[in-house]
Motif scaffolding. Structure first.
Motif, mmCIF file in Angstrom:
data_model
loop_
_atom_site.group_PDB
_atom_site.id
_atom_site.type_symbol
_atom_site.label_atom_id
_atom_site.label_comp_id
_atom_site.label_asym_id
_atom_site.label_seq_id
_atom_site.Cartn_x
_atom_site.Cartn_y
_atom_site.Cartn_z
ATOM 1 N N THR A 5 87.892 75.143 22.226
ATOM 2 C CA THR A 5 86.961 74.416 22.741
ATOM 3 C C THR A 5 85.671 73.293 21.340
ATOM 4 O O THR A 5 85.354 75.052 20.454
ATOM 5 C CB THR A 5 85.089 74.689 23.931
ATOM 6 N N ALA A 6 84.838 72.768 21.735
ATOM 7 C CA ALA A 6 84.183 72.208 20.568
ATOM 8 C C ALA A 6 83.134 72.083 21.342
ATOM 9 O O ALA A 6 82.446 71.491 22.538
ATOM 10 C CB ALA A 6 83.901 70.829 19.841
ATOM 11 N N VAL A 7 81.502 72.719 20.877
ATOM 12 C CA VAL A 7 80.893 72.468 21.714
ATOM 13 C C VAL A 7 79.612 71.961 20.882
ATOM 14 O O VAL A 7 79.255 72.141 19.601
ATOM 15 C CB VAL A 7 79.889 73.406 22.925
ATOM 16 N N LEU A 8 78.281 71.116 21.445
ATOM 17 C CA LEU A 8 76.911 71.241 21.418
ATOM 18 C C LEU A 8 76.432 72.051 21.645
ATOM 19 O O LEU A 8 76.385 71.978 22.839
ATOM 20 C CB LEU A 8 76.438 69.731 21.159
ATOM 21 N N ARG A 80 81.629 60.487 17.872
ATOM 22 C CA ARG A 80 81.133 59.134 18.819
ATOM 23 C C ARG A 80 79.810 60.024 19.147
ATOM 24 O O ARG A 80 79.627 61.045 19.421
ATOM 25 C CB ARG A 80 81.752 59.154 19.890
ATOM 26 N N CYS A 81 78.649 59.927 17.962
ATOM 27 C CA CYS A 81 76.391 60.366 18.381
ATOM 28 C C CYS A 81 76.134 58.771 19.144
ATOM 29 O O CYS A 81 77.144 57.525 18.201
ATOM 30 C CB CYS A 81 76.816 60.358 17.403
ATOM 31 N N ARG A 82 75.054 59.245 19.738
ATOM 32 C CA ARG A 82 73.900 58.039 20.500
ATOM 33 C C ARG A 82 73.766 58.367 18.588
ATOM 34 O O ARG A 82 72.867 59.151 18.263
ATOM 35 C CB ARG A 82 73.214 58.569 21.383
ATOM 36 N N VAL A 83 72.465 57.265 18.182
ATOM 37 C CA VAL A 83 72.462 57.063 17.070
ATOM 38 C C VAL A 83 70.383 56.779 17.189
ATOM 39 O O VAL A 83 70.391 55.646 17.676
ATOM 40 C CB VAL A 83 73.122 55.918 16.325
ATOM 41 N N ALA A 99 69.821 65.102 14.859
ATOM 42 C CA ALA A 99 68.563 65.337 15.696
ATOM 43 C C ALA A 99 68.493 66.546 16.547
ATOM 44 O O ALA A 99 68.742 66.401 17.146
ATOM 45 C CB ALA A 99 68.544 64.472 16.992
ATOM 46 N N PRO A 100 67.126 67.316 15.789
ATOM 47 C CA PRO A 100 66.656 68.587 15.748
ATOM 48 C C PRO A 100 66.467 68.498 17.564
ATOM 49 O O PRO A 100 65.372 67.430 17.985
ATOM 50 C CB PRO A 100 65.697 68.983 14.633
ATOM 51 N N GLY A 106 75.380 62.485 28.618
ATOM 52 C CA GLY A 106 77.147 63.111 28.705
ATOM 53 C C GLY A 106 77.341 64.093 27.493
ATOM 54 O O GLY A 106 78.183 63.820 27.331
ATOM 55 N N ARG A 107 76.612 64.887 27.040
ATOM 56 C CA ARG A 107 76.245 65.978 25.857
ATOM 57 C C ARG A 107 76.946 65.426 24.616
ATOM 58 O O ARG A 107 77.809 66.231 23.250
ATOM 59 C CB ARG A 107 77.126 67.242 26.445
ATOM 60 N N ARG A 108 76.399 64.270 24.709
ATOM 61 C CA ARG A 108 77.044 63.458 23.143
ATOM 62 C C ARG A 108 75.948 63.939 22.378
ATOM 63 O O ARG A 108 74.682 63.958 21.971
ATOM 64 C CB ARG A 108 76.716 61.768 23.247
ATOM 65 N N PRO A 109 76.521 63.911 21.332
ATOM 66 C CA PRO A 109 75.114 64.176 19.860
ATOM 67 C C PRO A 109 74.170 63.030 19.279
ATOM 68 O O PRO A 109 74.683 61.708 19.965
ATOM 69 C CB PRO A 109 76.377 64.372 18.495
ATOM 70 N N VAL A 110 73.433 63.481 19.204
ATOM 71 C CA VAL A 110 72.432 62.876 18.459
ATOM 72 C C VAL A 110 72.025 62.868 17.559
ATOM 73 O O VAL A 110 71.575 63.325 16.838
ATOM 74 C CB VAL A 110 71.037 62.115 19.489
ATOM 75 N N VAL A 111 71.515 61.241 16.638
ATOM 76 C CA VAL A 111 72.126 61.310 14.861
ATOM 77 C C VAL A 111 70.995 60.703 14.686
ATOM 78 O O VAL A 111 70.412 59.464 15.086
ATOM 79 C CB VAL A 111 73.525 60.890 14.270
ATOM 80 N N ARG A 112 70.203 61.145 13.413
ATOM 81 C CA ARG A 112 68.661 60.271 13.151
ATOM 82 C C ARG A 112 69.144 59.489 11.459
ATOM 83 O O ARG A 112 70.262 60.248 10.839
ATOM 84 C CB ARG A 112 67.860 60.685 13.222
ATOM 85 N N LEU A 113 68.604 58.656 11.380
ATOM 86 C CA LEU A 113 68.830 58.626 9.710
ATOM 87 C C LEU A 113 68.261 58.872 9.313
ATOM 88 O O LEU A 113 67.077 59.792 9.383
ATOM 89 C CB LEU A 113 68.138 56.555 9.817
ATOM 90 N N CYS A 114 68.618 59.457 7.788
ATOM 91 C CA CYS A 114 68.707 60.051 6.745
ATOM 92 C C CYS A 114 67.611 59.295 5.456
ATOM 93 O O CYS A 114 66.400 60.021 5.214
ATOM 94 C CB CYS A 114 70.159 60.855 5.513
ATOM 95 N N GLU A 115 67.177 57.727 5.765
ATOM 96 C CA GLU A 115 66.332 57.393 4.794
ATOM 97 C C GLU A 115 66.116 56.155 6.113
ATOM 98 O O GLU A 115 66.856 55.789 6.833
ATOM 99 C CB GLU A 115 66.931 57.360 3.217
ATOM 100 N N GLU A 116 65.302 55.257 4.943
ATOM 101 C CA GLU A 116 64.653 54.427 5.441
ATOM 102 C C GLU A 116 65.858 53.324 5.182
ATOM 103 O O GLU A 116 66.291 53.537 4.459
ATOM 104 C CB GLU A 116 62.934 53.551 5.183
ATOM 105 N N VAL A 117 65.870 52.017 6.333
ATOM 106 C CA VAL A 117 66.876 51.037 6.101
ATOM 107 C C VAL A 117 65.857 49.157 5.960
ATOM 108 O O VAL A 117 65.422 49.572 6.462
ATOM 109 C CB VAL A 117 68.154 51.054 6.886
#
Length: 123
Positions: A5-8, A80-83, A99-100, A106-117
């Motif tokens: 299994t893989a979990v967040l 697949r992540c929510r951004v 993202a901390p 749905g237990r999807r990982p959430v990520v944040r941008l590392c820098e301003e775009v």
């Protein structure tokens, strides 16, 4: 945790942990699989991801998946992540980090941008 299994895991608003699997035979990395996608082995060992990756091109997504993006993690697997970020900045090639203290629906990982775009002159 079982080896198949893989979990967040979220631990009281601390840094989230993203676990993936590495095949013990061919060393291919994967996320939430029962078999290695390369050699078909069931001998998958869980490992902890560093949580950094790059947004990839998405193809063939449904309306329900409109806010999900494939992210190539530094270890070599895709999830697949929510951004979390401004819509103009969410595009392929942008570096992201887990993202901390957040888990998506749905237990999807959430990520944040590392820098301003930059806005690229659209406004």
């Amino acid at each position: 945790m079982r080896s198949g299994t893989a979990v967040l895991v979220e631990e009281s608003a601390a840094e989230p942990e993203l676990h993936f699997q590495r095949c013990r035979w061919c060393h291919t990395t994967t996320f939430q699989r029962l078999l290695c996608p390369t050699c078909g082995s069931t001998d998958l060992a869980p490992e902890l991801s560093a949580g950094e990756g790059v947004i990839s091109v998405r193809r063939g997504f449904t309306a329900a998946e409109a806010d999900l993006w494939p992210v190539h993690m530094a270890e070599g697997f895709v999830v697949r992540c929510r951004v979390d970020g401004p819509p103009h900045a969410v595009r392929p090639g942008v570096r992201v980090r887990l993202a901390p203290g957040t888990l998506g629906a749905g237990r999807r990982p959430v990520v944040r941008l590392c820098e301003e775009v930059a806005l690229d002159g659209w406004f």
